[in-house]
Motif scaffolding. Structure first.
Motif, PDB file in Angstrom:
ATOM      1  N   ILE A 111      14.005   3.849  -8.006  1.00 47.49           N
ATOM      2  CA  ILE A 111      15.056   4.392  -7.169  1.00 47.49           C
ATOM      3  C   ILE A 111      16.060   3.282  -6.891  1.00 47.49           C
ATOM      4  N   ALA A 112      17.285   3.503  -7.292  1.00 39.60           N
ATOM      5  CA  ALA A 112      18.328   2.495  -7.164  1.00 39.60           C
ATOM      6  C   ALA A 112      17.895   1.235  -7.922  1.00 39.60           C
ATOM      7  N   LYS A 113      18.416   0.067  -7.520  1.00 37.24           N
ATOM      8  CA  LYS A 113      18.125  -1.167  -8.235  1.00 37.24           C
ATOM      9  C   LYS A 113      16.850  -1.833  -7.748  1.00 37.24           C
ATOM     10  N   GLU A 114      16.504  -1.628  -6.489  1.00 36.53           N
ATOM     11  CA  GLU A 114      15.376  -2.363  -5.914  1.00 36.53           C
ATOM     12  C   GLU A 114      14.340  -1.445  -5.280  1.00 36.53           C
ATOM     13  N   GLY A 115      14.330  -0.201  -5.679  1.00 32.95           N
ATOM     14  CA  GLY A 115      13.419   0.749  -5.062  1.00 32.95           C
ATOM     15  C   GLY A 115      12.450   1.361  -6.053  1.00 32.95           C
ATOM     16  N   TYR A 116      11.213   1.569  -5.607  1.00 28.85           N
ATOM     17  CA  TYR A 116      10.177   2.176  -6.422  1.00 28.85           C
ATOM     18  C   TYR A 116       9.415   3.201  -5.587  1.00 28.85           C
ATOM     19  N   LEU A 117       9.091   4.325  -6.217  1.00 28.99           N
ATOM     20  CA  LEU A 117       8.268   5.349  -5.576  1.00 28.99           C
ATOM     21  C   LEU A 117       7.074   5.625  -6.472  1.00 28.99           C
ATOM     22  N   ASN A 118       5.885   5.381  -5.963  1.00 33.53           N
ATOM     23  CA  ASN A 118       4.646   5.707  -6.662  1.00 33.53           C
ATOM     24  C   ASN A 118       3.997   6.888  -5.962  1.00 33.53           C
ATOM     25  N   THR A 119       3.695   7.919  -6.724  1.00 32.31           N
ATOM     26  CA  THR A 119       3.097   9.114  -6.134  1.00 32.31           C
ATOM     27  C   THR A 119       1.855   9.508  -6.916  1.00 32.31           C
ATOM     28  N   SER A 120       0.869  10.030  -6.197  1.00 24.87           N
ATOM     29  CA  SER A 120      -0.411  10.384  -6.804  1.00 24.87           C
ATOM     30  C   SER A 120      -0.942  11.660  -6.160  1.00 24.87           C
TER      31      SER A 120
END
Length: 716
Positions: free
Chosen positions: A515-524
């Motif tokens: 997400i964007a340049k410095e964002g991460y979303l981990n989903t499980s």
């Protein structure tokens, strides 16, 4: 319960909110690394759980430091599907996973099961596990019997020990922690007082060693009680108002350990030695008012339990031929619990006499495990892992209901087990892993444990994992051999118990997004179903003499069905976790009794937040957990079992960790901000004891802590 009971809480929350608010104007960002997985293909390292076969959650050292955890109970409290079950009277804390108690959860240190009062690896008192030398904690949900044997039904918790330094030299670690227990605190007399020391020497790139000492002094939780030296004397007569003693019993724990890590070429040898001592005092609330030599001499019959445990673990690992590798582990563990019954002179504050001084519990365990993996390493389509596991446990437990039996029966259980896992990879995206374990026990018939796991990678990020297998649990040492018989008690284990069996299914779908340049979303997303038949429970029967006998039998079944959604979001200075589990539980005490056929559904929620304040070199963190109503099998005051529903509760912790300089770190925080002390359990509809209701102590009040950690590094 009231959320705010004193001004200290208000000040603490205002401090955290003002800290966060002040940093909204801060435009500088810190570099946030994406969370890394330690992927162990085919379980090449016995220290870790295979992430190729199972979905593994990790509590990192940074997570442990942020909450200033002193033992395993402190850091597992915030896990979504784990419930920590403390016992105020015995001082023990065990875990349950998906509503299944500690008998169904296996706890390991570096892949080796831990000795407990009545078994190996299960029903562990996690408040006794110091985490000063822990690198990380791995949590696996789901039945893992093929790799880790019986009783790994709900999951496995694997504690990984620290090993060496990056550079040659010494590192000295010293930490001091002071913590209130509720609003109770005095140096030496009330609250918690924790000290840790550890020294690590990286001799060269091949050899490192470390040693350490930890002390955890819990002075008990008074909660309105008056302590050890309280007595109510009116008109020269002792009045028993039951206010003597404490709500939670005080205990002191000492842990000493040493590790050696040696690399010989491509082969690694790791040895861990640990000594643990716990001293638990139980103060009788009933005072005896006696006259001696013409004056009142009040005394009380108190108890003391002293536990001593030695652990010797060694692991050797390395290559055999090409990609084929071996792992060999050997362990000897010994635990003894001494029991004293003593007459305490309250006015003189001394022990007047010792009525009983005996060894009430003893366990000796010899354990070994070895396996070879990547046996068919040259093939692109098939591979194989083979191994064995050996356990020999002998001992006895002669203690029950706070009294001591002079008759002890020593018994031995020996297990020989062979296991294997095959990896089939018909395509690059699909792998199939059938596995089986053959178990031969000196106590039970031969048994086959099986599993089938599969992975399908839709893409590099979107992955599906499914595991189906046996949910097998063998009776523990206490259920089989417990013996406590005297004029007033007849409590015995049942050596004719059969193991529980069933089936478990776990499906996991995970994805991650940038997400964007410095964002991460981990989903499980997870789906799980655990079915147990012939579950073991307490019953009332008659012995050969017609006397009422309290024992165990296979009479229950239990179902767990649920869904879990877990998310972690990383953006610049923020690290946010949000997860929920919808869990359905259905229990039946007796097959010939018809209970409620519906599942009792509960919603569990967990959220965590960590915010990095670059300007202050600090991290603010908070963890909020909501545990919904749960159904389980409980004991009433008469020792009879009933199916009950435990009320919901919410738990909130918060802290700020500041790097004062290169050597000194301070952590300030609060636990149990909502001040949860006890929760109620009432019999559910359909249970045969409809009027039963109990109250369970689960917390010791809102507590505040300050931890100072000092690290000193220097080269040879």
């Amino acid at each position: 319960m009231s959320l705010i009971k004193n001004k200290n809480l208000i000040y603490f929350l205002l401090f955290l909110s003002s800290t966060l608010g002040a940093q909204e104007k801060e435009k500088d960002s810190v570099t946030t690394e994406k969370l890394k997985e330690v992927v162990v293909v085919g379980e090449t390292n016995v220290m870790s759980v295979s992430k190729k076969l199972f979905t593994v959650g990790t509590i990192s050292r940074k997570d442990i430091d942020n909450v200033a955890g002193s033992n395993l109970a402190d850091i597992l409290f915030n896990n979504l599907n784990i419930t920590v079950n403390p016992d105020a009277s015995t001082g023990r804390s065990t875990v349950s996973l998906f509503g299944l108690d500690g008998q169904y959860v296996k706890i390991l240190v570096d892949g080796i099961p831990i000795i407990s009062d009545n078994g190996l690896g299960n029903n562990i008192d996690i408040s006794q596990i110091n985490i000063d030398d822990v690198e990380r904690v791995e949590i696996v949900e789901g039945s893992m019997g093929v790799l880790y044997g019986d009783n790994a039904v709900a999951g496995v918790i694997n504690i990984i020990t620290k090993r060496g330094l990056k550079d040659e030299g010494w590192q000295l670690q010293l930490s001091l922690q002071e913590e209130t227990v509720g609003n109770e605190f005095e140096f030496f007399d009330e609250g918690k007082h924790i000290q840790n020391f550890r020294a690590i020497n990286q001799v060269n790139e091949k050899l490192s060693y470390s040693f350490g000492l930890a002390r955890n002094d819990f002075a008990g939780y008074y909660n309105g009680y008056k302590g050890q030296n309280y007595v109510n004397i009116q008109d020269n007569i002792v009045v028993n108002d039951s206010l003597r003693g404490t709500e939670w019993n005080p205990k002191e724990q000492i842990t000493a350990s040493a590790n050696i890590d040696l690399n010989l070429g491509k082969h690694n040898i790791f040895y861990k030695l640990q000594y643990f001592n716990e001293d638990l005092d139980i103060y009788n609330k009933i005072v005896n008012g006696r006259y001696e030599n013409g004056r009142l001499n009040p005394t009380a019959l108190d108890q003391n339990y002293a536990t001593n445990r030695w652990v010797n673990n060694i692991n050797v690992a390395g290559p055999l031929n090409g990609a084929t590798k071996y792992n060999f582990s050997f362990s000897y563990q010994n635990q003894k619990r001494h029991y004293k019954e003593l007459i305490y002179n309250i006015l003189e504050q001394t022990t007047q006499s010792v009525e009983t001084d005996a060894l009430s519990q003893s366990s000796d365990v010899w354990y070994s495990k070895a396996f070879v993996n990547s046996i068919i390493s040259k093939s692109k389509f098939i591979d194989l892992q083979l191994g064995y596991e050996f356990t020999n446990q002998s001992g006895f437990d002669a203690n029950a209901t706070g009294a001591y039996s002079n008759e002890v029966v020593k018994n031995t259980i020996t297990n020989y087990e062979l296991f294997g896992i095959t990896e089939l990879q018909p395509t690059k995206k699909l792998s199939i892993n059938p596995g089986a374990r053959f178990t031969h026990s000196s106590q039970f018939n031969n048994h086959l444990i099986w599993s089938l796991s599969s992975n399908y990678d839709f893409s590099e990020k979107l992955k599906l994992k499914a595991v189906v297998g046996s949910a097998y649990r063998a009776p523990n040492f206490e259920e089989l051999f417990f013996y406590f018989v005297d004029a007033n008690h007849n409590v015995q284990g049942n050596p004719d118990l059969e193991p529980e069996d069933g089936i478990s299914v776990f499906v996991n779908l995970k994805d991650n997004f940038k997400i964007a340049k410095e964002g991460y979303l981990n989903t499980s997303f997870n789906f799980f179903h655990i079915y147990l038949k012939d579950a073991i429970a307490s019953i009332t029967a008659e012995d050969d003499n017609g006397t009422t006998l309290f024992t165990q039998d296979n009479i229950d079944y239990s179902n767990r069905l649920g869904f879990t959604l877990d998310n972690s979001f990383i953006y610049k200075n923020w690290n946010i976790g949000l997860g929920g589990t919808y869990l359905g539980v259905k229990n039946e005490i007796q097959e010939n009794e018809t209970g409620n056929d519906d599942y009792l559904w509960s919603l569990n929620l967990q959220t965590s937040l960590a915010y990095k304040i670059k300007k202050w070199n600090s991290t603010v963190s908070a963890q909020l957990k909501y545990t919904g109503e749960t159904q389980g099998i409980f004991n009433n005051n008469d020792g009879e079992q009933f199916i009950g529903i435990t009320e919901s509760f919410t738990w909130l912790n918060a802290s700020i960790r500041t790097q004062i300089n290169s050597k000194l770190v301070a952590t300030l925080g609060a636990r149990n901000i909502f001040d949860v002390v006890n929760i109620n359990t009432a019999a559910s509809s359909g249970a045969h004891t409809s009027s039963t209701s109990t109250s369970q102590l689960i917390g010791n009040g809102r507590s505040y802590f300050l931890k100072l950690s000092y690290n000193l590094n220097f080269k040879h």
